[in-house]
Design a protein around this motif. Sequence first.
Motif, short mmCIF file in Angstrom:
data_model
loop_
_atom_site.label_atom_id
_atom_site.label_comp_id
_atom_site.label_asym_id
_atom_site.label_seq_id
_atom_site.Cartn_x
_atom_site.Cartn_y
_atom_site.Cartn_z
N THR A 1 3.66 9.76 -18.00
CA THR A 1 2.33 9.26 -17.81
C THR A 1 1.91 8.37 -16.45
N MET A 2 0.90 8.71 -16.16
CA MET A 2 0.45 7.70 -14.76
C MET A 2 -1.11 7.17 -15.11
N THR A 3 -1.54 6.12 -14.61
CA THR A 3 -2.50 5.80 -14.36
C THR A 3 -3.33 5.40 -13.14
N LEU A 4 -4.63 5.80 -12.90
CA LEU A 4 -5.12 5.16 -11.82
C LEU A 4 -6.34 4.36 -12.09
N ASP A 5 -6.27 3.09 -11.70
CA ASP A 5 -7.32 2.31 -11.93
C ASP A 5 -7.90 1.66 -10.68
N VAL A 6 -9.29 1.65 -10.54
CA VAL A 6 -9.98 1.47 -9.40
C VAL A 6 -9.79 -0.20 -9.12
N LYS A 7 -9.89 -0.87 -10.29
CA LYS A 7 -9.75 -2.39 -10.06
C LYS A 7 -8.57 -2.81 -9.68
N ASP A 8 -7.25 -2.25 -9.95
CA ASP A 8 -6.03 -2.47 -9.47
C ASP A 8 -5.60 -2.07 -8.23
N ILE A 9 -6.41 -0.91 -7.85
CA ILE A 9 -5.94 -0.32 -6.47
C ILE A 9 -6.89 -1.32 -5.51
N SER A 10 -7.99 -1.67 -5.89
CA SER A 10 -8.84 -2.47 -4.99
C SER A 10 -8.45 -3.84 -4.77
N SER A 11 -7.56 -4.54 -5.48
CA SER A 11 -6.89 -5.51 -5.25
C SER A 11 -5.85 -5.91 -4.37
N LYS A 12 -5.21 -4.49 -4.16
CA LYS A 12 -3.86 -4.51 -3.34
C LYS A 12 -4.34 -4.86 -1.84
N MET A 13 -3.32 -5.54 -1.33
CA MET A 13 -3.37 -5.91 0.15
C MET A 13 -2.64 -5.09 1.09
N SER A 14 -1.98 -4.12 0.77
CA SER A 14 -1.11 -3.35 1.48
C SER A 14 -1.90 -2.16 2.41
N ASN A 15 -1.59 -2.07 3.62
CA ASN A 15 -2.08 -1.08 4.35
C ASN A 15 -1.97 0.25 3.91
N LEU A 16 -0.68 0.50 3.44
CA LEU A 16 -0.35 1.91 2.69
C LEU A 16 -0.17 1.72 1.33
N LEU A 17 -1.17 2.45 0.61
CA LEU A 17 -1.00 2.53 -0.68
C LEU A 17 -0.12 3.79 -1.26
N GLU A 18 0.92 3.49 -2.13
CA GLU A 18 1.78 4.48 -2.56
C GLU A 18 1.63 4.67 -4.08
N LEU A 19 1.68 5.75 -4.57
CA LEU A 19 1.76 5.92 -5.99
C LEU A 19 3.06 5.67 -6.69
N PRO A 20 2.89 4.93 -7.98
CA PRO A 20 4.19 4.51 -8.36
C PRO A 20 4.91 5.61 -9.12
N GLU A 21 5.96 5.41 -9.71
CA GLU A 21 6.69 6.73 -10.45
C GLU A 21 6.10 6.78 -11.71
N PRO A 22 6.05 8.26 -12.24
CA PRO A 22 5.49 8.27 -13.70
C PRO A 22 6.46 7.48 -14.45
#
Length: 627
Positions: A161-182
Amino acid sequence: MNEQYEAIDPEDDFAFEPKWGGHAPRGGKAVLNRVLKEGTRVPLFLGQTFINSLRDVGYNTTTSALCEHVDNSIQGGATEIRVYFHQTGRPGAYSIDALVFDNGRGMEPHVLQVAMSFGGSMYYDNREGIGRFGVGMKTAALSMSPAVEVYSWTEPGAIYTMTLDVKDISSKMSNLLELPEPQLLDALPSSVARILTKPMVFPRSHAEQDLLADDEDELLDRMGRSGTIIHIPDCDRVTYKKAQTLAEDAIREMSRIYRVQLSQGLRLYVNNRRVYAFDPTYWDLNARHTHVEGIKEKRSRLIKSWPEIQVPVSENSDSTAPVAVRLYMLPIEEWYDLPRKTLKNDLHVFDGHTVSFMRNDREVFSGTVRELAGAGHGDNDWLRIQVDFGGELDEAFGVAMNKQGVRPKKYALDCIREHIREEVTRVRNRTAQFRKERRAVDSGTKVSDAERRAGEADALQAKPLPSPSPTTKEEAAALEANLRGLAVSLKRKDETNEEAFERIKNSKFITTFRHDEYWPFYHVDYQFGKVVLTINTAHPFFSKLYDPIAQLTANGGADLGSHSDTDEYDAGADTSEILVALQMLLFSLGRAQSQMSLEGDNPERAKLFEDLRREWSETLKTQLTAL
């Protein structure tokens, strides 16, 4: 230089401050400020704002967004797909979770991770299937909810399973956003399992719902060796607020969009209700229209097919690809008199599905295309055009990334129209002729008052018409036989021979209709004491004057114009009197012609009236068509 402008000194400190809105993502602000103030490397995509923006890509309806997931399921080899709208909460404050289950080939962990990235696709730019770009699954889900959960398995009991959450991604401070492992699960979360094993709020009758499984133990077996689940919880952007309306719209649209796959055996369910193919061309004998009660003719007529119309893949290109076009005519003779409910609600004849564009057997548009079918008109309800093309012609037909409709280029439509125009015109003309004839026949029952009143007035005429007066039983029997023969030739729709005979026997003036391009606008026969007036429905007199008045009468005079509420005005009665007066005008003409032709048995006089009738008809035709 104009003094109101001040030159900027390049030595001055000058910085452009971003003016973001109050709901802008916090992580995006941090990254942008870092770029502007610290000079860090600029990412090609500012992920925190990009994923928020994707929520507004724009799907026309919730159904069209969910079709992205059904497309992926089909492309993944699924034979069973289930769409759910899970409704909870109180009236006026319902919460909707959407879910799509399929038994396709599933995704290995690394494939799942690629699929969750934007642009990540195992079929990128492969135009032989349904999907091309690797963004539909994510944008479609996020257009409905700020979060999407994906579960996929390629062997029993090993669910990633994997989840995309707009609120979670919006709060990240990193320039490079990487997907986590399933993540690996051995069972589905209870919130997901509950949707798959419990009856939905709609349909209300649980007996109408065919559940995937009755409990969670059975669910593991029913999930099969492989498959995928898209769970979209807490939908905040849906077309309708109730599961019933969402489900009904999905059934209606998906039954048509995926009609080829459904006819070939795909099992598609919406809220545990099986969806069956709806074919707007009415050619597929596996489609649901064949089960409508009361119809004997189950299929439209294939007028002509053009299997390979070559269309340039782009404007001014030398490369072409084939387009297949089929023209159908609905069985108007057999269906025209069906109850309105059957035509409208069961067969959906009047839903406007005149032209259907099919891309790789998946419908991408259904509606009116004037360039191919002609101007919108009632005649178009009875013709259908299906255009089949492959993905190599996406640019020619303007297929968008989200497959919502087409925007065909003019050159593509011109190529098709050049081939089909004459046949389309023939179908429209045949339909128009049939509808005119039927309206004429139907209006014949509405103007019987004119026949009655003309008959009553005949006793007051100064010169009576000669009428047969049998003096013996043999003469009476011969007259009856002649009248019966006349009645059969003039029988109206749904009239028995005996009913027609009684009507003819008791009428002195009779109206009938004929469609003949070469006839004058009317014809009169005097037979067995009857004035038989034939009106030609092919003449402009009928289409420009007689038929419009008859239709106004049938509609209660609704189109005559406005009148104040204080007027004692009955528009329907006015148009009825106009129609009666018009027919009595023709009756009087026919009576006078019959009488003067019979006087002295003068053939030259009869020929003179015939010549006058034809000349008058041609003159009237010229004047009416010049309007």
